[in-house]
Design a protein around this motif. Structure first.
Motif, PDB file in Angstrom:
ATOM      1  N   UNK A  21       0.849  -1.190   0.000  1.00 25.48           N
ATOM      2  CA  UNK A  21       0.000   0.000   0.000  1.00 25.48           C
ATOM      3  C   UNK A  21       0.886   1.242   0.000  1.00 25.48           C
ATOM      4  N   UNK A  22       0.343   2.297  -0.566  1.00 24.41           N
ATOM      5  CA  UNK A  22       1.051   3.570  -0.621  1.00 24.41           C
ATOM      6  C   UNK A  22       0.626   4.454   0.543  1.00 24.41           C
ATOM      7  N   UNK A  23       1.484   5.405   0.884  1.00 24.35           N
ATOM      8  CA  UNK A  23       1.216   6.379   1.944  1.00 24.35           C
ATOM      9  C   UNK A  23       2.156   7.561   1.729  1.00 24.35           C
ATOM     10  N   UNK A  24       1.968   8.642   2.449  1.00 18.84           N
ATOM     11  CA  UNK A  24       2.904   9.758   2.339  1.00 18.84           C
ATOM     12  C   UNK A  24       4.320   9.335   2.730  1.00 18.84           C
ATOM     13  N   UNK A  25       5.296  10.106   2.312  1.00 15.27           N
ATOM     14  CA  UNK A  25       6.692   9.812   2.608  1.00 15.27           C
ATOM     15  C   UNK A  25       6.891   9.586   4.107  1.00 15.27           C
ATOM     16  N   UNK A  26       7.623   8.507   4.434  1.00  9.42           N
ATOM     17  CA  UNK A  26       7.824   8.121   5.828  1.00  9.42           C
ATOM     18  C   UNK A  26       9.271   7.674   6.026  1.00  9.42           C
ATOM     19  N   UNK A  27      10.204   8.629   6.163  1.00  3.07           N
ATOM     20  CA  UNK A  27      11.615   8.280   6.274  1.00  3.07           C
ATOM     21  C   UNK A  27      12.057   7.759   7.642  1.00  3.07           C
ATOM     22  N   UNK A  28      11.193   7.864   8.651  1.00 10.41           N
ATOM     23  CA  UNK A  28      11.539   7.353   9.981  1.00 10.41           C
ATOM     24  C   UNK A  28      10.403   6.485  10.509  1.00 10.41           C
ATOM     25  N   UNK A  29      10.719   5.652  11.481  1.00 11.82           N
ATOM     26  CA  UNK A  29       9.703   4.808  12.106  1.00 11.82           C
ATOM     27  C   UNK A  29       8.620   5.677  12.730  1.00 11.82           C
ATOM     28  N   UNK A  30       9.021   6.756  13.374  1.00  7.27           N
ATOM     29  CA  UNK A  30       8.056   7.632  14.042  1.00  7.27           C
ATOM     30  C   UNK A  30       7.022   8.182  13.058  1.00  7.27           C
ATOM     31  N   UNK A  31       7.475   8.577  11.885  1.00  2.00           N
ATOM     32  CA  UNK A  31       6.554   9.090  10.862  1.00  2.00           C
ATOM     33  C   UNK A  31       5.754   7.944  10.245  1.00  2.00           C
ATOM     34  N   UNK A  32       6.433   6.845   9.933  1.00  6.47           N
ATOM     35  CA  UNK A  32       5.767   5.708   9.288  1.00  6.47           C
ATOM     36  C   UNK A  32       4.643   5.139  10.135  1.00  6.47           C
ATOM     37  N   UNK A  33       4.838   5.161  11.447  1.00  8.36           N
ATOM     38  CA  UNK A  33       3.866   4.565  12.374  1.00  8.36           C
ATOM     39  C   UNK A  33       2.443   5.084  12.125  1.00  8.36           C
ATOM     40  N   UNK A  34       2.296   6.338  11.767  1.00  8.55           N
ATOM     41  CA  UNK A  34       0.954   6.889  11.570  1.00  8.55           C
ATOM     42  C   UNK A  34       0.243   6.329  10.330  1.00  8.55           C
ATOM     43  N   UNK A  35       0.993   5.690   9.429  1.00  6.80           N
ATOM     44  CA  UNK A  35       0.388   5.159   8.194  1.00  6.80           C
ATOM     45  C   UNK A  35       0.240   3.637   8.218  1.00  6.80           C
ATOM     46  N   UNK A  36       0.772   2.988   9.248  1.00  8.81           N
ATOM     47  CA  UNK A  36       0.726   1.536   9.293  1.00  8.81           C
ATOM     48  C   UNK A  36      -0.701   1.035   9.421  1.00  8.81           C
ATOM     49  N   UNK A  37      -0.937  -0.095   8.799  1.00  4.53           N
ATOM     50  CA  UNK A  37      -2.241  -0.745   8.895  1.00  4.53           C
ATOM     51  C   UNK A  37      -2.171  -1.858   9.934  1.00  4.53           C
ATOM     52  N   UNK A  38      -3.304  -2.158  10.511  1.00  2.00           N
ATOM     53  CA  UNK A  38      -3.387  -3.239  11.493  1.00  2.00           C
ATOM     54  C   UNK A  38      -3.592  -4.540  10.723  1.00  2.00           C
ATOM     55  N   UNK A  39      -2.502  -5.075  10.194  1.00  2.00           N
ATOM     56  CA  UNK A  39      -2.587  -6.242   9.312  1.00  2.00           C
ATOM     57  C   UNK A  39      -1.897  -7.476   9.880  1.00  2.00           C
ATOM     58  N   UNK A  40      -1.462  -7.402  11.134  1.00  2.00           N
ATOM     59  CA  UNK A  40      -0.827  -8.556  11.762  1.00  2.00           C
ATOM     60  C   UNK A  40       0.649  -8.720  11.447  1.00  2.00           C
ATOM     61  N   UNK A  41       1.214  -7.812  10.661  1.00  2.00           N
ATOM     62  CA  UNK A  41       2.633  -7.927  10.311  1.00  2.00           C
ATOM     63  C   UNK A  41       3.492  -7.212  11.345  1.00  2.00           C
ATOM     64  N   UNK A  42       4.747  -7.600  11.405  1.00  2.00           N
ATOM     65  CA  UNK A  42       5.721  -6.944  12.265  1.00  2.00           C
ATOM     66  C   UNK A  42       6.437  -5.889  11.434  1.00  2.00           C
ATOM     67  N   UNK A  43       6.309  -4.657  11.853  1.00  2.00           N
ATOM     68  CA  UNK A  43       6.999  -3.563  11.172  1.00  2.00           C
ATOM     69  C   UNK A  43       8.444  -3.569  11.651  1.00  2.00           C
ATOM     70  N   UNK A  44       9.350  -3.574  10.702  1.00  4.14           N
ATOM     71  CA  UNK A  44      10.762  -3.738  11.017  1.00  4.14           C
ATOM     72  C   UNK A  44      11.555  -2.462  10.814  1.00  4.14           C
ATOM     73  N   UNK A  45      12.552  -2.308  11.665  1.00  9.95           N
ATOM     74  CA  UNK A  45      13.518  -1.236  11.507  1.00  9.95           C
ATOM     75  C   UNK A  45      14.743  -1.849  10.854  1.00  9.95           C
ATOM     76  N   UNK A  46      15.336  -1.117   9.931  1.00  6.09           N
ATOM     77  CA  UNK A  46      16.469  -1.625   9.168  1.00  6.09           C
ATOM     78  C   UNK A  46      17.600  -0.612   9.212  1.00  6.09           C
ATOM     79  N   UNK A  47      18.762  -1.060   9.646  1.00  9.47           N
ATOM     80  CA  UNK A  47      19.922  -0.189   9.748  1.00  9.47           C
ATOM     81  C   UNK A  47      21.066  -0.760   8.919  1.00  9.47           C
ATOM     82  N   UNK A  48      21.809   0.125   8.270  1.00  8.38           N
ATOM     83  CA  UNK A  48      22.900  -0.292   7.392  1.00  8.38           C
ATOM     84  C   UNK A  48      24.230   0.173   7.988  1.00  8.38           C
ATOM     85  N   UNK A  49      25.111  -0.796   8.247  1.00  6.08           N
ATOM     86  CA  UNK A  49      26.389  -0.532   8.893  1.00  6.08           C
ATOM     87  C   UNK A  49      27.561  -0.958   8.020  1.00  6.08           C
TER      88      UNK A  49
END
Length: 163
Positions: A21-49
């Motif tokens: 699904x599409x939503x407004x730009x969400x570059x951080x978890x804090x911003x993305x959280x407002x667009x997440x759907x209650x679909x039973x999935x685990x929303x993941x944070x991803x970091x590149x080192x």
């Protein structure tokens, strides 16, 4: 540049099931959280080192509700000092920009240079949510389909205890 379509094409070509699904730009978890759907999935944070020499790169994926201390991660991975990879390295190895990091960036790593670490607790989740290399959308993918994706993309990965 459409970064989503190559992800969808890769998954579709291999018969890997997913929804998105599409939503407004969400570059951080804090911003993305407002667009997440209650679909039973685990929303993941991803970091590149990168390691201290800059010759190894790691993508770390974990529960977005958890915090990760880099020094603790260094101790667990035993890979030496880690730092966040630069935007240039992110573009080179994953074809991504900051704010859109996800395991789907591995499709842009034909040399399979990047190693993926997944938190062991993700094994208990029926589905995951990630950006499809574009932070204006979310892909929901069942765990078994995500494992098919990892096998198809060919990068090394492992589930480890991150907290």
């Amino acid at each position: 540049m459409d970064r989503k379509q190559p992800v969808f094409d890769f998954l579709d070509a291999r018969g890997i099931r997913y929804e998105w699904y599409e939503h407004p730009e969400a570059p951080t978890i804090e911003i993305a959280r407002q667009w997440w759907r209650d679909d039973g999935s685990k929303h993941c944070k991803n970091l590149f080192f990168r390691n201290h020499k800059g010759d190894r790169h790691y993508l770390v994926c974990f529960d977005s509700e958890r915090s990760l201390a880099i020094r603790d991660l260094e101790a667990r991975l035993r890979q030496g000092k880690l730092t966040f990879a630069s935007p240039e390295r992110m573009e080179r190895w994953l074809g991504l920009r900051p704010g859109s990091v996800s395991p789907f960036g591995l499709i842009n790593d034909p040399e399979n240079h990047v190693h993926l670490f997944l938190d062991v607790n993700l094994r208990d989740c029926p589905a995951y949510s990630f950006h499809p290399n574009d932070n204006r959308a979310t892909v929901v993918i069942p765990q078994e389909e995500f494992l098919k994706y990892l096998a198809a993309v060919g990068n090394s990965y492992e589930f480890i205890e991150l907290y």
